[in-house]
Write an enzyme that holds these catalytic residues in place. Sequence first.
Site, mmCIF file in Angstrom:
data_model
loop_
_atom_site.group_PDB
_atom_site.id
_atom_site.type_symbol
_atom_site.label_atom_id
_atom_site.label_comp_id
_atom_site.label_asym_id
_atom_site.label_seq_id
_atom_site.Cartn_x
_atom_site.Cartn_y
_atom_site.Cartn_z
ATOM 1 N N GLU A 102 5.201 9.481 10.111
ATOM 2 C CA GLU A 102 4.866 10.308 8.951
ATOM 3 C C GLU A 102 4.773 11.795 9.311
ATOM 4 O OE1 GLU A 102 2.386 6.998 6.350
ATOM 5 O OE2 GLU A 102 1.319 8.236 7.784
ATOM 6 N N GLY A 130 0.983 1.364 -1.012
ATOM 7 C CA GLY A 130 1.396 0.217 -1.813
ATOM 8 C C GLY A 130 1.157 0.515 -3.290
ATOM 9 N N GLU A 176 -6.298 5.933 4.059
ATOM 10 C CA GLU A 176 -6.912 7.197 4.543
ATOM 11 C C GLU A 176 -7.277 8.198 3.452
ATOM 12 O OE1 GLU A 176 -3.734 6.301 5.664
ATOM 13 O OE2 GLU A 176 -4.434 5.216 7.427
ATOM 14 N N ASP A 200 5.821 -0.384 -0.695
ATOM 15 C CA ASP A 200 5.693 -1.813 -1.025
ATOM 16 C C ASP A 200 4.823 -1.943 -2.273
ATOM 17 O OD1 ASP A 200 3.636 -1.188 1.412
ATOM 18 O OD2 ASP A 200 2.712 -2.399 -0.148
#
Length: 231
Positions: free
Chosen positions: A11, A77, A175, A198
Amino acid sequence: MIGIIGAMEDEVELLQQEMDLEEIVQKAGMSFYKGTLCGQKCVIVQSGIGKVNAALCSQILVDVFQVDALVNTGIAGSLDAQIDIGDMVISTDAVQHDVDATIFGDPLGQVPNMDIFAFPADEKLAGLAKKVNEEVNPEIHTFMGRVVSGDQFVSSKEVKDHLVATFHAKCTEMEGAAIAHAAYLNKIPCVIIRAISDKADNSAEMDYPAFEKLAIAHSVKLVRGLLEALK
Ligand code: ADE
């Protein structure tokens, strides 16, 4: 100075490679890359996964680097049938979905004795992120709304249904709300930008590894665009 936090190497590493680097500072097992990216002074750091890592990392950015704002980039997600893999969610606020003091009458997610339930995103930063994403990632949809975070990778329909019913959030990750919490306590603006990897249900185990890279590519593009727009 903007603090940019990503939980995982993928990331942040591209952004760290691209930046005009001044120094790397090691603290609490994290490497803080200080320099300039897209014309903006920033510190880019991999926090590690989870709320504790994210909160520690945020406080170091405030205390050691005196950042004026926190941007959390990464993947998440989806908690909304409208929001597909690859799409972008920009936070309006964030809640820690695994905080449970309901026995004392607090709603699920409420940090006891805090004066607010959801930690707000900075409206200007979030609005700018939306506008920039529509420009730099025109092939995907941009959504704004609540982000929930917990020390839990959500990969079952039961847990997802519970989060959807309880928090009315757009996405779940591990986070963002900790970073928003730290920003709130330190009175600095923050925003969470998350591309969807997802659907946080039984398909997540298969989808996450398949779409992680695509989602990260979208969030990296948005971070660059956002820094450019903040110049
Ligand atoms: N990050 C990406 N997908 C996630 C999920 N399903 N749960 C928690 N964090 C995530």
